[in-house]
Motif scaffolding. Structure first.
Motif, PDB file in Angstrom:
ATOM      1  N   GLN A 126       0.765  -1.209   0.007  1.00  0.00           N
ATOM      2  CA  GLN A 126       0.088  -0.127   0.026  1.00  0.00           C
ATOM      3  C   GLN A 126       0.866   1.317  -0.042  1.00  0.00           C
ATOM      4  O   GLN A 126       0.362   2.335  -0.397  1.00  0.00           O
ATOM      5  N   GLU A 127       2.069   1.133   0.385  1.00  0.00           N
ATOM      6  CA  GLU A 127       2.945   2.177   0.240  1.00  0.00           C
ATOM      7  C   GLU A 127       3.174   2.805  -1.126  1.00  0.00           C
ATOM      8  O   GLU A 127       3.731   3.575  -1.589  1.00  0.00           O
ATOM      9  N   LEU A 128       2.978   1.575  -2.280  1.00  0.00           N
ATOM     10  CA  LEU A 128       3.029   1.937  -3.425  1.00  0.00           C
ATOM     11  C   LEU A 128       1.620   2.226  -4.360  1.00  0.00           C
ATOM     12  O   LEU A 128       1.771   3.266  -5.306  1.00  0.00           O
ATOM     13  N   THR A 129       0.598   1.654  -3.717  1.00  0.00           N
ATOM     14  CA  THR A 129      -0.840   1.684  -4.201  1.00  0.00           C
ATOM     15  C   THR A 129      -1.629   2.786  -3.683  1.00  0.00           C
ATOM     16  O   THR A 129      -2.526   3.163  -4.092  1.00  0.00           O
ATOM     17  N   GLY A 130      -1.145   3.024  -2.478  1.00  0.00           N
ATOM     18  CA  GLY A 130      -2.363   3.923  -1.457  1.00  0.00           C
ATOM     19  C   GLY A 130      -3.463   3.157  -1.323  1.00  0.00           C
ATOM     20  O   GLY A 130      -3.533   2.300  -1.162  1.00  0.00           O
ATOM     21  N   LEU A 131      -4.611   3.899  -1.404  1.00  0.00           N
ATOM     22  CA  LEU A 131      -5.898   3.432  -1.088  1.00  0.00           C
ATOM     23  C   LEU A 131      -6.663   3.141  -2.388  1.00  0.00           C
ATOM     24  O   LEU A 131      -7.883   3.097  -2.411  1.00  0.00           O
ATOM     25  N   LYS A 178     -21.907  -3.743 -14.491  1.00  0.00           N
ATOM     26  CA  LYS A 178     -21.495  -4.648 -13.491  1.00  0.00           C
ATOM     27  C   LYS A 178     -20.309  -5.268 -13.987  1.00  0.00           C
ATOM     28  O   LYS A 178     -19.855  -6.220 -13.893  1.00  0.00           O
ATOM     29  N   ILE A 179     -19.122  -4.448 -14.528  1.00  0.00           N
ATOM     30  CA  ILE A 179     -17.929  -4.949 -15.063  1.00  0.00           C
ATOM     31  C   ILE A 179     -16.898  -4.241 -13.836  1.00  0.00           C
ATOM     32  O   ILE A 179     -16.950  -3.082 -13.587  1.00  0.00           O
ATOM     33  N   LEU A 180     -15.939  -5.343 -13.461  1.00  0.00           N
ATOM     34  CA  LEU A 180     -15.033  -4.814 -12.592  1.00  0.00           C
ATOM     35  C   LEU A 180     -13.927  -4.023 -13.407  1.00  0.00           C
ATOM     36  O   LEU A 180     -13.243  -4.678 -14.410  1.00  0.00           O
ATOM     37  N   HIS A 181     -13.422  -2.811 -12.921  1.00  0.00           N
ATOM     38  CA  HIS A 181     -12.121  -2.054 -13.378  1.00  0.00           C
ATOM     39  C   HIS A 181     -11.365  -2.279 -12.026  1.00  0.00           C
ATOM     40  O   HIS A 181     -11.551  -1.678 -10.984  1.00  0.00           O
ATOM     41  N   TRP A 182     -10.006  -2.766 -12.404  1.00  0.00           N
ATOM     42  CA  TRP A 182      -8.959  -2.863 -11.218  1.00  0.00           C
ATOM     43  C   TRP A 182      -7.798  -2.043 -11.655  1.00  0.00           C
ATOM     44  O   TRP A 182      -7.248  -1.762 -12.525  1.00  0.00           O
ATOM     45  N   PRO A 183      -7.379  -1.340 -10.496  1.00  0.00           N
ATOM     46  CA  PRO A 183      -5.775  -0.825 -10.460  1.00  0.00           C
ATOM     47  C   PRO A 183      -5.099  -2.145 -10.300  1.00  0.00           C
ATOM     48  O   PRO A 183      -5.250  -2.956  -9.285  1.00  0.00           O
ATOM     49  N   VAL A 184      -4.245  -2.233 -11.218  1.00  0.00           N
ATOM     50  CA  VAL A 184      -3.409  -3.340 -11.131  1.00  0.00           C
ATOM     51  C   VAL A 184      -1.699  -2.826 -10.938  1.00  0.00           C
ATOM     52  O   VAL A 184      -1.263  -1.874 -11.388  1.00  0.00           O
ATOM     53  N   SER A 208       8.312  -0.283  -9.835  1.00  0.00           N
ATOM     54  CA  SER A 208       6.653  -0.307 -10.015  1.00  0.00           C
ATOM     55  C   SER A 208       6.107   0.429 -11.123  1.00  0.00           C
ATOM     56  O   SER A 208       6.596   1.506 -11.249  1.00  0.00           O
ATOM     57  N   ASP A 209       5.232  -0.057 -11.594  1.00  0.00           N
ATOM     58  CA  ASP A 209       4.093   0.812 -12.656  1.00  0.00           C
ATOM     59  C   ASP A 209       2.693   0.311 -12.027  1.00  0.00           C
ATOM     60  O   ASP A 209       2.447  -0.884 -11.487  1.00  0.00           O
ATOM     61  N   ILE A 210       1.836   1.220 -12.235  1.00  0.00           N
ATOM     62  CA  ILE A 210       0.411   0.899 -12.030  1.00  0.00           C
ATOM     63  C   ILE A 210      -0.616   1.244 -13.272  1.00  0.00           C
ATOM     64  O   ILE A 210      -0.396   2.242 -13.550  1.00  0.00           O
TER      65      ILE A 210
END
Length: 405
Positions: free
Chosen positions: A227-232, A241-247, A257-259
């Motif tokens: 979480q130090e890289l991705t935050g919240l 009803k389709i999921l969208h993810w931060p990866v 890292s990349d997000i």
């Protein structure tokens, strides 16, 4: 000294009591306790005045008690004017005046309202509200009682009650500026409260919809990592009803890292990698040998990196950073893990991702537990680090625990 009363001595006793109240320097207010006791002993059960004179005497006693109650009220008012040090004395005077039970409803309503005022000054808001409510019951035209009931309700954070008392008071006195100010304050606070409640409700609904989406897809959600890289960052469920993810993509060799902010679950990995590692994209700043090219990179996910969360734990996790964070009574969610609980981390357990598969298909893998959001490790076949990674001689660094259960 009072004479001993007898049936034949009623008139004499009453006359003596009258005389006592008329003596120089007498204090009738403080004699009423004795007077009431003597009268109770005299008027035993079923006893009634027998003559017109006795009736007149009792009327005189009632008038004296009424006079004493009024005097107590005025004394209480004087104590209030003297300041905070005398507020307890004022309350005592109002209480004793109420306990005389001789004044009419209007006057008694004023006594309760006055005591409510002093309790407000002392910060006894609950007592103040009770007194103000009693004052209103006795007199529905007591504007000060409505004001004090509203003020006490505000202090107790009873905003709807405060608004109601203001409204009722203004029906009696529509031009009362103090009530108008209080009503405006109550309405503003209530609007803010309702806005916050709506935001909390929305956050709870969104989180529960996400949990249902996870369950429908058979996804296993584990404790958040990195979480130090991705935050919240959290996944989003769109209108279809389709999921969208931060990866999160971690370059294992250097732990850079990349997000990917919006990785739709229906997207294939190859479509994102093609854009990230296109010929027109600049090389990674730390990749001096330019080993991390589109044709050389591979993606992996780790097995056993985290443990599954229960539905209740998932709900708390999804509410982090939202208006619903820390909300009470979020629901009696099942506290058992949503799926199996993997064993501890095994650094040699790496599973290669087929780039032609969608994110949805990969996340459904039986041995994949999503650590909050999907995390994939990027390695290059042309790097010297590759063999170390593939043979299980490398493991991600341990990070401090990033949250409670």
């Amino acid at each position: 000294q009072l004479i001993e009363l007898s049936t034949t001595g009623r008139s004499s006793a009453l006359l003596l009591l009258h005389l006592l109240f008329r003596l120089p320097n007498s204090k009738p207010v403080f004699l009423f306790r004795s007077l009431s006791l003597e009268m109770a002993l005299w008027l035993d059960s079923g006893s009634e005045p027998q003559t017109e004179a006795e009736k007149a005497d009792l009327d005189a006693i009632a008038a004296l008690k009424e006079s004493a109650a009024i005097e107590l009220k005025e004394k209480g008012n004087e104590y209030v004017k003297k300041g905070k040090k005398h507020y307890p004395d004022a309350i005592d005077c109002y209480t004793r005046a109420i306990n005389q039970k001789v004044l009419g409803e209007e006057e008694t309503s004023i006594l309760y309202s006055n005591r409510a005022h002093v309790n407000l000054l002392l910060g006894n808001n609950r007592r103040a509200l009770e007194d103000a409510e009693q004052a209103i019951k006795l007199s529905s035209s007591n504007v000060k009682a409505f004001y004090r009931a509203a003020k006490a309700s505000l202090a107790l954070d009873l905003l709807r009650e405060a608004r109601s008392y203001c409204k009722q008071g203004l029906e009696v006195a529509s031009d009362n500026e103090e009530l108008k100010k209080l009503a405006k304050l109550a309405n503003a606070k209530l609007a803010e409260r309702e806005k916050q409640e709506a935001e909390v409700t929305k956050a709870l609904t969104t989180a529960k919809e996400l949990i249902s989406a996870f369950e429908d897809r058979g996804l296993k959600i584990g404790k958040a990592m990195y979480q130090e890289l991705t935050g919240l960052k959290k996944p989003v469920l769109d209108k279809s009803k389709i999921l969208h993810w931060p990866v999160l993509l971690l370059y294992a060799e250097v732990m850079s890292s990349d997000i990917i902010e919006d990785f739709c679950e229906t997207d294939m990995f190859s479509s994102h990698l093609d854009m990230m590692f296109s010929d027109s994209s600049p090389p990674l700043p730390w990749d001096e040998d330019q080993a991390y090219t589109r044709e050389n990179i591979e993606l992996y996910f780790e097995v056993g990196s985290t443990v599954c969360l229960s539905k209740k734990q998932m709900l708390h996790y999804l509410l982090e950073g939202t208006a619903g964070a820390g909300a009470e009574n979020i629901g009696e969610e099942d506290d058992s893990p949503n799926h199996g609980n993997p064993a501890g981390r095994d650094p040699s357990r790496w599973v290669k991702v087929n780039e032609k598969r969608t994110l949805h298909d990969v996340l459904k893998e039986l041995n994949l537990v999503i650590p909050g959001i999907p995390v994939f490790y990027v390695v290059s076949r042309s790097s010297s680090f590759y063999n170390k990674f593939k043979t299980g001689k490398w493991a991600p660094p341990e990070f401090p625990d990033e949250g409670g259960d």
